[in-house]
Design a protein around this motif. Sequence first.
Motif, PDB file in Angstrom:
ATOM      1  N   GLN A  33       0.910  -1.211  -0.017  1.00 55.45           N
ATOM      2  CA  GLN A  33      -0.121   0.145   0.165  1.00 55.45           C
ATOM      3  C   GLN A  33       0.733   1.275  -0.040  1.00 55.45           C
ATOM      4  OE1 GLN A  33      -3.641  -0.098   2.130  1.00 55.45           O
ATOM      5  NE2 GLN A  33      -4.088   1.960   1.880  1.00 55.45           N
ATOM      6  N   PRO A  34       1.894   1.524   0.941  1.00 53.72           N
ATOM      7  CA  PRO A  34       2.681   2.571   0.779  1.00 53.72           C
ATOM      8  C   PRO A  34       3.316   2.922  -0.547  1.00 53.72           C
ATOM      9  CG  PRO A  34       3.220   1.479   2.686  1.00 53.72           C
ATOM     10  CD  PRO A  34       2.453   0.559   1.800  1.00 53.72           C
ATOM     11  N   ALA A  35       3.903   2.009  -1.243  1.00 49.06           N
ATOM     12  CA  ALA A  35       4.416   2.222  -2.355  1.00 49.06           C
ATOM     13  C   ALA A  35       3.357   2.575  -3.661  1.00 49.06           C
ATOM     14  CB  ALA A  35       5.353   0.908  -2.861  1.00 49.06           C
ATOM     15  N   ALA A  39       3.189   6.031  -5.547  1.00 54.72           N
ATOM     16  CA  ALA A  39       3.307   6.182  -6.945  1.00 54.72           C
ATOM     17  C   ALA A  39       1.690   6.573  -7.821  1.00 54.72           C
ATOM     18  CB  ALA A  39       3.159   4.573  -7.459  1.00 54.72           C
ATOM     19  N   GLY A  40       0.759   6.493  -7.135  1.00 56.60           N
ATOM     20  CA  GLY A  40      -0.381   6.788  -7.354  1.00 56.60           C
ATOM     21  C   GLY A  40      -0.602   8.557  -7.382  1.00 56.60           C
ATOM     22  N   VAL A  41      -0.108   8.943  -6.220  1.00 60.76           N
ATOM     23  CA  VAL A  41       0.167  10.495  -6.327  1.00 60.76           C
ATOM     24  C   VAL A  41       0.865  11.235  -7.121  1.00 60.76           C
ATOM     25  CG1 VAL A  41       0.653  12.457  -4.669  1.00 60.76           C
ATOM     26  CG2 VAL A  41      -0.784  10.531  -3.798  1.00 60.76           C
ATOM     27  N   ALA A  42       2.115  10.272  -7.526  1.00 64.28           N
ATOM     28  CA  ALA A  42       2.987  10.905  -8.530  1.00 64.28           C
ATOM     29  C   ALA A  42       2.421  10.753  -9.826  1.00 64.28           C
ATOM     30  CB  ALA A  42       4.247  10.214  -8.564  1.00 64.28           C
ATOM     31  N   VAL A  43       1.549   9.780 -10.144  1.00 61.75           N
ATOM     32  CA  VAL A  43       0.830   9.536 -11.263  1.00 61.75           C
ATOM     33  C   VAL A  43      -0.107  10.985 -11.489  1.00 61.75           C
ATOM     34  CG1 VAL A  43      -0.818   8.241 -12.753  1.00 61.75           C
ATOM     35  CG2 VAL A  43       0.996   7.252 -11.742  1.00 61.75           C
ATOM     36  N   ALA A  44      -0.832  11.020 -10.425  1.00 60.85           N
ATOM     37  CA  ALA A  44      -2.000  12.240 -10.393  1.00 60.85           C
ATOM     38  C   ALA A  44      -1.181  13.534 -10.744  1.00 60.85           C
ATOM     39  CB  ALA A  44      -2.629  12.316  -9.284  1.00 60.85           C
ATOM     40  N   ARG A  45       0.061  13.587 -10.269  1.00 63.39           N
ATOM     41  CA  ARG A  45       0.862  14.958 -10.649  1.00 63.39           C
ATOM     42  C   ARG A  45       1.197  14.966 -12.047  1.00 63.39           C
ATOM     43  NH1 ARG A  45       3.905  13.949  -5.150  1.00 63.39           N
ATOM     44  NH2 ARG A  45       2.606  15.214  -3.680  1.00 63.39           N
ATOM     45  N   TRP A  46       1.129  13.968 -12.709  1.00 61.50           N
ATOM     46  CA  TRP A  46       1.474  14.207 -14.184  1.00 61.50           C
ATOM     47  C   TRP A  46       0.464  14.688 -14.656  1.00 61.50           C
ATOM     48  CZ3 TRP A  46       5.973  14.796 -15.849  1.00 61.50           C
ATOM     49  CH2 TRP A  46       7.021  14.353 -15.261  1.00 61.50           C
ATOM     50  N   TYR A  47      -0.803  14.555 -14.243  1.00 61.39           N
ATOM     51  CA  TYR A  47      -1.944  15.115 -14.811  1.00 61.39           C
ATOM     52  C   TYR A  47      -2.087  16.604 -14.537  1.00 61.39           C
ATOM     53  CZ  TYR A  47      -4.037  10.725 -16.503  1.00 61.39           C
ATOM     54  OH  TYR A  47      -4.227   9.521 -17.048  1.00 61.39           O
ATOM     55  N   ARG A  67      -5.949  -6.763  -1.356  1.00 59.54           N
ATOM     56  CA  ARG A  67      -7.487  -6.058  -1.455  1.00 59.54           C
ATOM     57  C   ARG A  67      -7.506  -4.728  -1.103  1.00 59.54           C
ATOM     58  NH1 ARG A  67     -11.662  -9.244  -3.077  1.00 59.54           N
ATOM     59  NH2 ARG A  67     -10.465 -11.003  -2.725  1.00 59.54           N
ATOM     60  N   HIS A  68      -6.859  -4.268   0.165  1.00 57.53           N
ATOM     61  CA  HIS A  68      -6.888  -2.737   0.514  1.00 57.53           C
ATOM     62  C   HIS A  68      -6.163  -2.020  -0.459  1.00 57.53           C
ATOM     63  CE1 HIS A  68      -3.268  -4.567   2.479  1.00 57.53           C
ATOM     64  NE2 HIS A  68      -2.856  -3.204   2.441  1.00 57.53           N
ATOM     65  N   VAL A  69      -4.982  -2.413  -1.039  1.00 58.97           N
ATOM     66  CA  VAL A  69      -4.430  -1.551  -1.973  1.00 58.97           C
ATOM     67  C   VAL A  69      -5.243  -1.339  -3.024  1.00 58.97           C
ATOM     68  CG1 VAL A  69      -2.458  -1.701  -3.841  1.00 58.97           C
ATOM     69  CG2 VAL A  69      -1.982  -2.251  -1.559  1.00 58.97           C
ATOM     70  N   ALA A  70      -6.016  -2.343  -3.709  1.00 58.80           N
ATOM     71  CA  ALA A  70      -7.080  -2.254  -4.943  1.00 58.80           C
ATOM     72  C   ALA A  70      -7.974  -1.205  -4.597  1.00 58.80           C
ATOM     73  CB  ALA A  70      -7.501  -3.589  -5.403  1.00 58.80           C
ATOM     74  N   ARG A  71      -8.357  -1.435  -3.150  1.00 61.96           N
ATOM     75  CA  ARG A  71      -9.604  -0.483  -2.926  1.00 61.96           C
ATOM     76  C   ARG A  71      -9.087   0.799  -2.877  1.00 61.96           C
ATOM     77  NH1 ARG A  71     -10.740  -2.955   2.370  1.00 61.96           N
ATOM     78  NH2 ARG A  71     -10.686  -4.947   1.343  1.00 61.96           N
ATOM     79  N   ALA A 163       0.783   8.365   4.030  1.00 62.27           N
ATOM     80  CA  ALA A 163       2.044   8.201   4.573  1.00 62.27           C
ATOM     81  C   ALA A 163       3.145   8.144   3.656  1.00 62.27           C
ATOM     82  CB  ALA A 163       2.142   6.952   5.545  1.00 62.27           C
ATOM     83  N   GLY A 164       4.285   8.793   3.948  1.00 60.53           N
ATOM     84  CA  GLY A 164       5.373   8.919   2.935  1.00 60.53           C
ATOM     85  C   GLY A 164       5.215   9.425   1.682  1.00 60.53           C
ATOM     86  N   SER A 165       4.571  10.799   1.508  1.00 59.75           N
ATOM     87  CA  SER A 165       4.324  11.036   0.097  1.00 59.75           C
ATOM     88  C   SER A 165       5.378  11.479  -0.462  1.00 59.75           C
ATOM     89  CB  SER A 165       3.276  12.261   0.308  1.00 59.75           C
ATOM     90  OG  SER A 165       4.093  13.182   1.013  1.00 59.75           O
TER      91      SER A 165
END
Length: 170
Positions: A33-35, A39-47, A67-71, A163-165
């Motif tokens: 989940q942390p990774a 990564a998800g926030v980094a991808v969002a920043r590319w938008y 499952r919690h990562v997917a959620r 956490a760990g942004s």
Amino acid sequence: MRLHLLERLLGVAVYYDSFNDWLFLDWEGDLAQPAVQTAGVAVARWYLPRPYAWVLNNNALVTGGHRHVARWFAQELLPHLALAGAAHAAWVNAGARPGRRVGQTVRNGRPGPAINCFPDVDGAMAWLTHVPRALAQGSTPPRTFGHQGQLERVVHELGGKIAGSVPVRR
């Protein structure tokens, strides 16, 4: 594909495919989940500088996912990517059984861009290249100043929630 590396993080490399005009996300390993959040926030920043209507999300080298990562991905990230302009995503399922569940969970439990799952990159590319461009462009109008500000706030808040942004380089 004509790939240009935008960013490399723990678990994912983010590319821009200049030939097809889409983002290519190349995930690998056991996705904790942390990774994934970082990564998800980094991808969002590319938008932030521009919308990418099409995304090819390759999980072929993913060996596990929880499952919690997917959620989190489905409920916290994808709705914002739709706001940012993502209209269509081709999701290449992981070869490993635990990783395959992630794609199905994301596809079933999220508002956001249209997602189709594929067993390989070739099938995903074929689908994405045949998505009518006018349809995707029609769903991503130019951003107004206010809309851009709203998107920047959402991405900033999303980064603040995890956490760990600070991105972890691989």
